[in-house]
Design a protein around this motif. Sequence first.
Motif, PDB file in Angstrom:
ATOM      1  N   ILE A 102      49.971  45.847  32.350  1.00  0.00           N
ATOM      2  CA  ILE A 102      49.754  44.423  32.076  1.00  0.00           C
ATOM      3  C   ILE A 102      49.481  43.656  33.369  1.00  0.00           C
ATOM      4  CG2 ILE A 102      50.839  42.313  31.214  1.00  0.00           C
ATOM      5  CD1 ILE A 102      52.315  43.989  29.175  1.00  0.00           C
ATOM      6  N   ARG A 103      50.201  44.018  34.438  1.00  0.00           N
ATOM      7  CA  ARG A 103      49.982  43.342  35.724  1.00  0.00           C
ATOM      8  C   ARG A 103      48.562  43.569  36.225  1.00  0.00           C
ATOM      9  NH1 ARG A 103      53.169  45.252  41.056  1.00  0.00           N
ATOM     10  NH2 ARG A 103      51.847  47.062  40.621  1.00  0.00           N
ATOM     11  N   LYS A 104      48.092  44.820  36.116  1.00  0.00           N
ATOM     12  CA  LYS A 104      46.745  45.133  36.592  1.00  0.00           C
ATOM     13  C   LYS A 104      45.691  44.424  35.753  1.00  0.00           C
ATOM     14  CE  LYS A 104      43.818  49.009  37.957  1.00  0.00           C
ATOM     15  NZ  LYS A 104      43.718  50.482  38.076  1.00  0.00           N
ATOM     16  N   ILE A 105      45.857  44.484  34.425  1.00  0.00           N
ATOM     17  CA  ILE A 105      44.881  43.843  33.536  1.00  0.00           C
ATOM     18  C   ILE A 105      44.916  42.325  33.702  1.00  0.00           C
ATOM     19  CG2 ILE A 105      44.269  43.424  31.123  1.00  0.00           C
ATOM     20  CD1 ILE A 105      45.270  46.227  30.485  1.00  0.00           C
ATOM     21  N   GLY A 106      46.142  41.761  33.751  1.00  0.00           N
ATOM     22  CA  GLY A 106      46.286  40.309  33.880  1.00  0.00           C
ATOM     23  C   GLY A 106      45.692  39.780  35.171  1.00  0.00           C
ATOM     24  N   ARG A 107      45.990  40.452  36.286  1.00  0.00           N
ATOM     25  CA  ARG A 107      45.436  40.016  37.572  1.00  0.00           C
ATOM     26  C   ARG A 107      43.914  40.144  37.575  1.00  0.00           C
ATOM     27  NH1 ARG A 107      48.882  39.842  42.131  1.00  0.00           N
ATOM     28  NH2 ARG A 107      47.116  40.477  43.423  1.00  0.00           N
ATOM     29  N   GLY A 108      43.417  41.226  36.951  1.00  0.00           N
ATOM     30  CA  GLY A 108      41.971  41.415  36.890  1.00  0.00           C
ATOM     31  C   GLY A 108      41.280  40.319  36.093  1.00  0.00           C
TER      32      GLY A 108
ATOM     33  N   ASN B 256      41.467  36.998  38.103  1.00  0.00           N
ATOM     34  CA  ASN B 256      40.522  37.024  39.223  1.00  0.00           C
ATOM     35  C   ASN B 256      39.086  36.894  38.733  1.00  0.00           C
ATOM     36  OD1 ASN B 256      42.569  37.348  41.126  1.00  0.00           O
ATOM     37  ND2 ASN B 256      42.488  39.575  41.030  1.00  0.00           N
ATOM     38  N   HIS B 257      38.761  37.586  37.628  1.00  0.00           N
ATOM     39  CA  HIS B 257      37.405  37.526  37.075  1.00  0.00           C
ATOM     40  C   HIS B 257      37.069  36.116  36.582  1.00  0.00           C
ATOM     41  CE1 HIS B 257      33.756  38.796  35.037  1.00  0.00           C
ATOM     42  NE2 HIS B 257      34.189  38.227  33.919  1.00  0.00           N
ATOM     43  N   PHE B 258      38.037  35.489  35.906  1.00  0.00           N
ATOM     44  CA  PHE B 258      37.822  34.154  35.358  1.00  0.00           C
ATOM     45  C   PHE B 258      37.552  33.139  36.463  1.00  0.00           C
ATOM     46  CE2 PHE B 258      39.619  29.997  34.225  1.00  0.00           C
ATOM     47  CZ  PHE B 258      38.878  29.709  33.091  1.00  0.00           C
ATOM     48  N   PHE B 259      38.379  33.152  37.504  1.00  0.00           N
ATOM     49  CA  PHE B 259      38.216  32.166  38.576  1.00  0.00           C
ATOM     50  C   PHE B 259      37.031  32.505  39.479  1.00  0.00           C
ATOM     51  CE2 PHE B 259      42.589  31.102  37.447  1.00  0.00           C
ATOM     52  CZ  PHE B 259      42.546  29.722  37.523  1.00  0.00           C
ATOM     53  N   LYS B 260      36.676  33.790  39.583  1.00  0.00           N
ATOM     54  CA  LYS B 260      35.531  34.165  40.407  1.00  0.00           C
ATOM     55  C   LYS B 260      34.239  33.586  39.849  1.00  0.00           C
ATOM     56  CE  LYS B 260      33.226  38.218  42.393  1.00  0.00           C
ATOM     57  NZ  LYS B 260      33.203  39.707  42.450  1.00  0.00           N
TER      58      LYS B 260
ATOM     59  N   ARG C 119      34.241  29.895  40.702  1.00  0.00           N
ATOM     60  CA  ARG C 119      34.136  29.641  42.129  1.00  0.00           C
ATOM     61  C   ARG C 119      32.694  29.798  42.596  1.00  0.00           C
ATOM     62  NH1 ARG C 119      37.357  33.288  43.863  1.00  0.00           N
ATOM     63  NH2 ARG C 119      39.259  32.088  43.690  1.00  0.00           N
ATOM     64  N   SER C 120      31.999  30.805  42.069  1.00  0.00           N
ATOM     65  CA  SER C 120      30.593  30.993  42.442  1.00  0.00           C
ATOM     66  C   SER C 120      29.716  29.847  41.932  1.00  0.00           C
ATOM     67  CB  SER C 120      30.078  32.319  41.878  1.00  0.00           C
ATOM     68  OG  SER C 120      30.171  32.343  40.456  1.00  0.00           O
ATOM     69  N   LYS C 121      30.121  29.231  40.831  1.00  0.00           N
ATOM     70  CA  LYS C 121      29.365  28.119  40.263  1.00  0.00           C
ATOM     71  C   LYS C 121      29.465  26.884  41.139  1.00  0.00           C
ATOM     72  CE  LYS C 121      28.975  25.368  36.008  1.00  0.00           C
ATOM     73  NZ  LYS C 121      29.532  25.150  34.648  1.00  0.00           N
ATOM     74  N   TYR C 122      30.625  26.686  41.786  1.00  0.00           N
ATOM     75  CA  TYR C 122      30.836  25.495  42.611  1.00  0.00           C
ATOM     76  C   TYR C 122      30.957  25.863  44.086  1.00  0.00           C
ATOM     77  CZ  TYR C 122      31.903  23.207  38.171  1.00  0.00           C
ATOM     78  OH  TYR C 122      31.842  22.717  36.903  1.00  0.00           O
ATOM     79  N   ALA C 123      30.173  26.833  44.533  1.00  0.00           N
ATOM     80  CA  ALA C 123      30.225  27.266  45.934  1.00  0.00           C
ATOM     81  C   ALA C 123      29.849  26.121  46.868  1.00  0.00           C
ATOM     82  CB  ALA C 123      29.275  28.447  46.140  1.00  0.00           C
ATOM     83  N   ASP C 124      30.514  26.123  48.054  1.00  0.00           N
ATOM     84  CA  ASP C 124      30.270  25.092  49.073  1.00  0.00           C
ATOM     85  C   ASP C 124      30.501  23.686  48.524  1.00  0.00           C
ATOM     86  OD1 ASP C 124      29.542  27.076  50.879  1.00  0.00           O
ATOM     87  OD2 ASP C 124      27.468  27.057  50.140  1.00  0.00           O
TER      88      ASP C 124
ATOM     89  N   THR D 140      42.865  26.925  44.647  1.00  0.00           N
ATOM     90  CA  THR D 140      44.278  26.543  44.571  1.00  0.00           C
ATOM     91  C   THR D 140      44.873  26.921  43.219  1.00  0.00           C
ATOM     92  OG1 THR D 140      43.894  24.692  46.092  1.00  0.00           O
ATOM     93  CG2 THR D 140      45.892  24.630  44.769  1.00  0.00           C
ATOM     94  N   PHE D 141      44.170  26.599  42.130  1.00  0.00           N
ATOM     95  CA  PHE D 141      44.663  26.948  40.795  1.00  0.00           C
ATOM     96  C   PHE D 141      44.637  28.461  40.573  1.00  0.00           C
ATOM     97  CE2 PHE D 141      43.947  22.447  39.761  1.00  0.00           C
ATOM     98  CZ  PHE D 141      45.109  22.194  39.052  1.00  0.00           C
ATOM     99  N   HIS D 142      43.717  29.144  41.221  1.00  0.00           N
ATOM    100  CA  HIS D 142      43.680  30.609  41.146  1.00  0.00           C
ATOM    101  C   HIS D 142      44.971  31.187  41.725  1.00  0.00           C
ATOM    102  CE1 HIS D 142      41.495  34.567  42.442  1.00  0.00           C
ATOM    103  NE2 HIS D 142      42.407  34.760  41.494  1.00  0.00           N
ATOM    104  N   SER D 143      45.330  30.714  42.908  1.00  0.00           N
ATOM    105  CA  SER D 143      46.565  31.172  43.546  1.00  0.00           C
ATOM    106  C   SER D 143      47.791  30.831  42.701  1.00  0.00           C
ATOM    107  CB  SER D 143      46.692  30.526  44.933  1.00  0.00           C
ATOM    108  OG  SER D 143      47.948  30.794  45.500  1.00  0.00           O
ATOM    109  N   LEU D 144      47.816  29.628  42.147  1.00  0.00           N
ATOM    110  CA  LEU D 144      48.951  29.199  41.333  1.00  0.00           C
ATOM    111  C   LEU D 144      49.043  30.015  40.044  1.00  0.00           C
ATOM    112  CD1 LEU D 144      51.267  27.172  40.930  1.00  0.00           C
ATOM    113  CD2 LEU D 144      49.628  25.662  39.800  1.00  0.00           C
ATOM    114  N   SER D 145      47.910  30.306  39.409  1.00  0.00           N
ATOM    115  CA  SER D 145      47.910  31.079  38.160  1.00  0.00           C
ATOM    116  C   SER D 145      48.458  32.485  38.385  1.00  0.00           C
ATOM    117  CB  SER D 145      46.488  31.156  37.594  1.00  0.00           C
ATOM    118  OG  SER D 145      45.998  29.873  37.286  1.00  0.00           O
ATOM    119  N   LEU D 146      48.046  33.110  39.479  1.00  0.00           N
ATOM    120  CA  LEU D 146      48.581  34.430  39.800  1.00  0.00           C
ATOM    121  C   LEU D 146      50.086  34.363  40.035  1.00  0.00           C
ATOM    122  CD1 LEU D 146      45.827  35.831  42.205  1.00  0.00           C
ATOM    123  CD2 LEU D 146      46.365  36.638  39.910  1.00  0.00           C
TER     124      LEU D 146
END
Length: 287
Positions: A45-51, A54-58, A61-66, A75-81
Motif C-alpha cells: 500500500i505504501r508503494k502504490i500510494g506514494r506512486g 507522485n504521479h498525480f502531482f507530477k 506540476r508539469s502543467k504549471y512549470a515555471d 508544497t501540497f505534494h510534500s504534505l500529502s505524502l
Amino acid sequence: MINQKLNSAINWQKYLQYFEWDKILTNLIQSIVWIIFFSILFIIIRKIGRGLINHFFKRYRSKYADNFVEKRISTFHSLSLNVFMYSLWFFWIYSILSVIGIPVGTLVASAGIFSLAIGLGAQGFVSDIVSGFFIILEKQAEVGEYVQIGTIKGTVAAVGLRTTQIVSDDGTLNFIPNRSITTISNMSRNNMVAMIQITILPETPIQQALEIIEQVNTKKTPEYPEIVDSPNVLGTVTLPTGKLALQINITAKNGTQGKISHDFLGFYLEALQQADILLPSQNYPNQ
C-alpha cells in the motif's frame, strides 16, 4: 533433599499440563502469519500510494512549470505524502496490536486516567500540526523558495505536519519543528536588493572612483536582464567597524541577487584596479 527436588519436578509437570500447548502454538503461528501479512500489505500500500500521489502531482506540476503555482503544488505534494505515511503507520500499528490480542479499543476507552499526562506530552505535537497548518494556509513558505527562519537560511525542501525542512547553502538539511517557527523571512516573493560595499581609504579619490563605478554600471547592466532597475550608487558610507566604503544597491529578481552582487563586485574592483585607484587589500581576497 532428593525427595523435595523430586516433588518439585512433579509439581512443575502437573502445572505445565494445564497449558494447551497445541492451541498456544497454533495461535502463535496464526499471529505471526497475520503480522507478516499486514506488514507485506503495508509495504504494498505504501508503494502504490506514494506512486499514485507522485504521479498525480507530477502531472499538475508539469502543467504549471515555471509558475508560482508550481511551488504551491510542490508544497501540497510534500504534505500529502506526510499525511499518507502518518495514517498508514497508525493503521499498521493498530492492526499489529489487534493481532497480538491487545484490546486497542478498550485501552483507548479507559485512557482517561492517563489523559492528563498524554495531553501534556502531546502539546508539542499538536502545536507542530497547528503551526504547520497555518504556514501552509497563509502561504508563508512554499517548497523551492529561499527563506530565513531564525538563524537558518536556505531553500525550503518540504513543509510537513510536524517539521519544515530547509536546505542550507552548504547542503545541510535542517529539520525545524513548526512550533518553534515565529518568523519566516521569505526572500523569493519580491525583488531583492544586491548590496555591494567596497571599502576605501581616506586618501582614495572618491569622486574618480564613483565615476568609474557609474561607467561599469552603464556598460554591464544591459547584459543582465535580471536587473529590474538602474543601480543606485549611494556613495560613501561608514561600516559598523568604523571603516569607509562605497555602497551600490542593485535591485534584481529574487534568487539572482547573489550572482549580481558577486559579478558586479568583481567588475568594480577590476575597473578600479586598472585605474590605479588606491583601495584596502581586503577588497582583493586572493592577494
